[in-house]
Write a protein that holds these residues in place. Structure first.
Motif, PDB file in Angstrom:
ATOM      1  N   GLY A 103       0.805  -0.897   0.292  1.00 38.79           N
ATOM      2  CA  GLY A 103       0.218   0.055   0.278  1.00 38.79           C
ATOM      3  C   GLY A 103       0.593   1.152   0.036  1.00 38.79           C
ATOM      4  N   ASN A 104       0.074   2.341  -0.029  1.00 37.27           N
ATOM      5  CA  ASN A 104       1.277   3.607   0.192  1.00 37.27           C
ATOM      6  C   ASN A 104       1.326   3.752   1.133  1.00 37.27           C
ATOM      7  N   ASP A 105       1.829   3.466   2.343  1.00 29.83           N
ATOM      8  CA  ASP A 105       2.346   3.043   3.793  1.00 29.83           C
ATOM      9  C   ASP A 105       3.510   2.257   3.940  1.00 29.83           C
ATOM     10  N   GLY A 106       3.601   1.943   2.542  1.00 33.28           N
ATOM     11  CA  GLY A 106       4.724   0.269   1.937  1.00 33.28           C
ATOM     12  C   GLY A 106       3.974  -1.077   2.928  1.00 33.28           C
ATOM     13  N   ARG A 107       2.959  -1.272   3.433  1.00 34.93           N
ATOM     14  CA  ARG A 107       3.106  -2.259   3.839  1.00 34.93           C
ATOM     15  C   ARG A 107       1.869  -3.203   3.521  1.00 34.93           C
ATOM     16  N   MET A 108       2.320  -4.436   3.440  1.00 35.28           N
ATOM     17  CA  MET A 108       1.432  -5.597   2.461  1.00 35.28           C
ATOM     18  C   MET A 108      -0.349  -5.613   2.238  1.00 35.28           C
ATOM     19  N   ALA A 109      -0.809  -5.444   1.876  1.00 36.89           N
ATOM     20  CA  ALA A 109      -2.167  -5.534   2.084  1.00 36.89           C
ATOM     21  C   ALA A 109      -3.027  -6.169   1.396  1.00 36.89           C
ATOM     22  N   THR A 110      -4.127  -7.929   1.516  1.00 35.14           N
ATOM     23  CA  THR A 110      -4.782  -7.911   0.957  1.00 35.14           C
ATOM     24  C   THR A 110      -5.724  -7.732   0.789  1.00 35.14           C
ATOM     25  N   SER A 111      -6.327  -7.456  -0.841  1.00 36.82           N
ATOM     26  CA  SER A 111      -7.051  -6.914  -1.880  1.00 36.82           C
ATOM     27  C   SER A 111      -8.514  -8.153  -2.307  1.00 36.82           C
ATOM     28  N   ILE A 112      -9.584  -7.648  -2.665  1.00 43.13           N
ATOM     29  CA  ILE A 112     -10.297  -8.961  -2.871  1.00 43.13           C
ATOM     30  C   ILE A 112     -10.950  -8.093  -3.974  1.00 43.13           C
ATOM     31  N   ASP A 113     -11.226  -8.638  -5.700  1.00 41.90           N
ATOM     32  CA  ASP A 113     -11.977  -7.950  -7.089  1.00 41.90           C
ATOM     33  C   ASP A 113     -13.349  -9.161  -7.245  1.00 41.90           C
ATOM     34  N   SER A 114     -14.223  -8.559  -7.454  1.00 38.53           N
ATOM     35  CA  SER A 114     -15.524  -9.096  -8.432  1.00 38.53           C
ATOM     36  C   SER A 114     -15.186  -9.296  -9.733  1.00 38.53           C
ATOM     37  N   LEU A 115     -15.013 -10.278 -10.362  1.00 34.67           N
ATOM     38  CA  LEU A 115     -14.191  -9.955 -11.901  1.00 34.67           C
ATOM     39  C   LEU A 115     -15.225  -9.936 -12.752  1.00 34.67           C
ATOM     40  N   ASP A 116     -15.334  -8.372 -13.887  1.00 34.71           N
ATOM     41  CA  ASP A 116     -16.223  -9.180 -14.818  1.00 34.71           C
ATOM     42  C   ASP A 116     -15.691 -10.127 -15.707  1.00 34.71           C
ATOM     43  N   PRO A 117     -16.860 -10.022 -16.996  1.00 32.71           N
ATOM     44  CA  PRO A 117     -16.540 -11.194 -17.860  1.00 32.71           C
ATOM     45  C   PRO A 117     -14.872 -11.043 -18.644  1.00 32.71           C
ATOM     46  N   HIS A 118     -14.736  -9.593 -18.460  1.00 34.74           N
ATOM     47  CA  HIS A 118     -12.976  -9.773 -19.481  1.00 34.74           C
ATOM     48  C   HIS A 118     -11.932 -10.147 -18.246  1.00 34.74           C
ATOM     49  N   HIS A 119     -12.359  -9.249 -17.393  1.00 35.40           N
ATOM     50  CA  HIS A 119     -11.175  -9.931 -16.088  1.00 35.40           C
ATOM     51  C   HIS A 119     -10.968 -11.176 -15.713  1.00 35.40           C
ATOM     52  N   ARG A 120     -12.165 -12.371 -15.719  1.00 34.13           N
ATOM     53  CA  ARG A 120     -12.317 -13.181 -14.949  1.00 34.13           C
ATOM     54  C   ARG A 120     -11.294 -14.364 -16.568  1.00 34.13           C
ATOM     55  N   ARG A 121     -11.938 -13.784 -17.897  1.00 31.67           N
ATOM     56  CA  ARG A 121     -11.382 -14.543 -18.493  1.00 31.67           C
ATOM     57  C   ARG A 121      -9.498 -14.258 -18.584  1.00 31.67           C
ATOM     58  N   GLU A 122      -9.394 -13.281 -18.069  1.00 29.32           N
ATOM     59  CA  GLU A 122      -7.679 -13.056 -17.914  1.00 29.32           C
ATOM     60  C   GLU A 122      -6.936 -13.229 -17.349  1.00 29.32           C
ATOM     61  N   GLU A 123      -7.533 -13.645 -15.843  1.00 24.32           N
ATOM     62  CA  GLU A 123      -7.551 -14.635 -14.635  1.00 24.32           C
ATOM     63  C   GLU A 123      -7.370 -16.180 -14.664  1.00 24.32           C
ATOM     64  N   LEU A 124      -8.456 -16.744 -15.651  1.00 17.97           N
ATOM     65  CA  LEU A 124      -8.629 -18.191 -15.850  1.00 17.97           C
ATOM     66  C   LEU A 124      -7.006 -18.150 -17.038  1.00 17.97           C
ATOM     67  N   ALA A 125      -6.866 -17.096 -17.961  1.00 16.24           N
ATOM     68  CA  ALA A 125      -5.620 -17.587 -18.812  1.00 16.24           C
ATOM     69  C   ALA A 125      -4.451 -17.067 -17.908  1.00 16.24           C
ATOM     70  N   ARG A 126      -4.402 -16.691 -16.884  1.00 16.49           N
ATOM     71  CA  ARG A 126      -3.007 -16.368 -15.600  1.00 16.49           C
ATOM     72  C   ARG A 126      -3.010 -17.960 -15.511  1.00 16.49           C
ATOM     73  N   MET A 127      -4.384 -18.771 -14.538  1.00 20.35           N
ATOM     74  CA  MET A 127      -3.991 -20.048 -14.437  1.00 20.35           C
ATOM     75  C   MET A 127      -3.761 -21.166 -15.309  1.00 20.35           C
ATOM     76  N   LEU A 128      -3.295 -20.425 -15.970  1.00 19.74           N
ATOM     77  CA  LEU A 128      -3.737 -21.762 -17.107  1.00 19.74           C
ATOM     78  C   LEU A 128      -1.776 -21.475 -17.567  1.00 19.74           C
ATOM     79  N   SER A 129      -1.926 -20.563 -17.852  1.00 25.79           N
ATOM     80  CA  SER A 129      -0.240 -19.848 -18.219  1.00 25.79           C
ATOM     81  C   SER A 129       1.175 -19.942 -17.113  1.00 25.79           C
ATOM     82  N   GLY A 130       0.186 -19.088 -16.256  1.00 27.78           N
ATOM     83  CA  GLY A 130       0.824 -18.687 -15.263  1.00 27.78           C
ATOM     84  C   GLY A 130       1.315 -17.136 -15.610  1.00 27.78           C
ATOM     85  N   ALA A 131       2.368 -16.650 -15.220  1.00 25.47           N
ATOM     86  CA  ALA A 131       2.791 -14.707 -14.988  1.00 25.47           C
ATOM     87  C   ALA A 131       2.315 -14.164 -16.124  1.00 25.47           C
ATOM     88  N   GLU A 132       2.776 -15.252 -17.443  1.00 22.62           N
ATOM     89  CA  GLU A 132       2.962 -14.922 -18.671  1.00 22.62           C
ATOM     90  C   GLU A 132       1.155 -14.550 -19.527  1.00 22.62           C
TER      91      GLU A 132
END
Length: 557
Positions: A510-539
């Protein structure tokens, strides 16, 4: 079902609010992003043990609020009534944890004990693979699940009623036996005491009556003197009676000269003369009675003192002596006719036992049949979950009569074996972590029709599997979600693609330099990107995106 979760200052979570709907919801993210923190937070709201280390560093306290929408017939509502808790349109569970580890619990803004919060939470959400053992991992619940699966709850209620009858018959017999034994030990005393009371024959209210009579006779001399004086005043030469007669004679001499004028006073004098005559007669009667009873004082006192002595000896009031006499007679009748009475009670107890045993045996046979069907249903789910060598067995064990309960004559337990030829054992003792989650998923699918908890949470149920097995896990979670709200933490794109709702858990500075966990609800586009990440890794590649599209399309078939 769970419709909202609000988290404040839990470990790496600063502020977070999530909304949920029915069906299958999936949570994905990199390892270490904080998915377990989310489940820990939900567990706190459901009554799980709190710890100070859950409070975010620098915060005074953490708070978690879980909101539920329940049907009108849900069991939790009855629990609220039992504990005088308000019923609102939504059920809200709230938990706060201070930095020193102390916690408070609230239900619809009313403070409650953590124990009650846990009871409520267990009826709302069942978490597999993360929290302390309950639900399917608790052997005491297995008989309920089997009976519900077999449609046997009505028959079980009838068995429970027969068990209550049998218990009542045993209690009556045991009480009669104990009473008879005690009575025999004191038979001599009882017969002497009963005979003594029979001879005395005390009557209800007798003490008060004797006391009043005794007091009267003790004052008889003075009362006689008073009566004699009163009679003299009324009937003597200068008494009231003579005065009335003189008054009447004086008025009679003038009656023919005064017409009706003296009628009223003459009538009054006549009535007075009659009243005085009656009073004198009553006084003379009382005086005569006193003379006749003057010798009864001694016998009255003797009777009164005898009653009080025997009452004192038995430690009761004099007025209780008639009932004591009846009690002694009943206890002696148990001795005199005890064998017959005990024989009748023994017969009744044996008949009640047989009625229960017959009904319990019939229920046991039906449980055996239900167990066979449940085993077949669960074992059919295992091969696609990469548990083709495993076996699930519902054991219905006949108990000794001394261990029979209102549930019947059986003990029911779910056991598994992961390899042929090995002995079965409890789910959590035999299966590994990944296997356990898949076993529980298979059982939950088989029992989906009879579950009472509206929300199921699976934590990494797909651990250690991929490909077709992961797809099978996703398909079964989707089937469960047709009837229940299902939330799953997963690393499998095959499972994630099945989700009706999809959240991504991530961690960043975060802005204060501390690590923070966030949770985002994914729309269809970002859901597709997340599934692609899970399939291929970082790239994320175009091939991965195309594979994600195929997974999403396949999940709709």
């Amino acid at each position: 079902m769970l419709i909202g979760l609000t988290i404040r200052d839990i470990v790496l979570i600063d502020r977070l609010s999530l909304s949920f709907s029915g069906g299958l919801g999936v949570l994905t993210g990199e390892t270490g992003a904080g998915k377990s923190i989310l489940l820990d937070s939900l567990g706190l709201a459901l009554g799980r043990r709190s710890e100070a280390k859950l409070v975010r560093p620098g915060a005074d306290r953490a708070s978690i609020t879980a909101e539920f929408d329940l049907p009108d017939d849900h069991a939790v509502l009855a629990l609220l009534d039992e504990n005088d808790l308000p019923k609102e349109e939504r059920l809200i569970l709230r938990r706060t944890v201070s930095a020193d580890g102390r916690s408070k619990a609230f239900v619809n803004d009313e403070p409650v004990g953590v124990g009650l919060l846990k009871q409520i939470g267990e009826r709302l959400v069942e978490v597999q693979g993360q929290f302390d053992q309950h639900g399917l991992l608790d052997p005491t619940t297995h008989i309920d699940l089997l009976d519900a699966y077999g449609g046997l709850m009505g028959k079980r209620e009838a068995v429970a009623a027969l068990h209550a009858d049998w218990a009542a018959a045993r209690r009556a017999l045991d009480k009669a036996r104990a009473t008879a034994v005690a009575a025999r030990k004191e038979e001599d005393f009882l017969r002497f005491a009963a005979d003594e009371l029979d001879k005395l024959a005390p009557q209800p209210g007798e003490e008060e009556e004797l006391s009043e009579r005794r007091s009267l006779l003790q004052n008889a001399e003075r009362l006689t003197e008073a009566i004699t004086a009163a009679v003299d005043f009324l009937t003597g030469n200068d008494g009231a009676d003579e005065g009335l007669r003189q008054a009447q004679r004086a008025l009679d001499r003038m009656a023919d000269k005064m017409g009706d004028l003296l009628n009223a006073p003459v009538a009054s004098l006549d009535r007075a003369a009659v009243e005085i005559e009656e009073a004198v007669g009553e006084l003379n009667r009382i005086g005569a009675d006193l003379d006749a009873d003057s010798s009864a004082l001694e016998s009255i006192e003797e009777r009164l003192f005898a009653l009080r002595d025997i009452a004192r000896k038995h430690g009761v009031a004099v007025d209780d002596l008639p009932q004591l006499r009846e009690d002694f007679a009943q206890r002696l009748s148990l001795i005199d006719a005890g064998e017959e009475t005990l024989a009748k009670l023994e017969t009744a107890a044996k008949q009640a036992e047989k009625a229960f045993a017959d009904a319990a045996a019939a229920l046991s046979a039906q449980r055996q049949d239900a167990a066979t069907r449940l085993d077949a249903a669960v074992n059919a789910e295992l091969p696609p979950l990469k548990l083709e060598r495993a076996r699930f067995t519902t054991e219905v064990e006949q108990l000794e009569p001394s261990r029979w309960t209102a549930l019947g004559s059986d003990r029911v337990g779910f056991t598994v074996t992961t390899n042929p030829g090995l002995p079965g054992g409890p789910l959590d003792k035999v299966a590994s972590g990944g296997e356990l989650s898949r076993f529980l998923l298979a059982i939950k699918v088989a029992l989906a029709e009879v579950g009472t908890v509206p929300t199921l949470v699976f934590d990494e149920v797909d651990s250690g599997v991929g490909g077709a097995t992961a797809a099978a896990v996703g398909e079964r979670l989707s089937r469960l979600a047709d009837r229940l709200q299902v939330l799953v933490v997963t690393h499998s794109p095959q499972v994630a693609a099945r989700g009706k709702a999809h959240w991504r858990v991530s961690k960043a500075a975060g802005n204060d330099g501390r690590m923070a966990t966030s949770i985002d609800s994914l729309d269809p586009h970002h859901r597709r990107e997340e599934l692609a990440r899970m399939l291929s890794g970082a790239e994320v590649t175009d091939e991965a995106r195309a594979a994600a599209d195929r997974l999403i399309e396949g999940s709709r078939l």
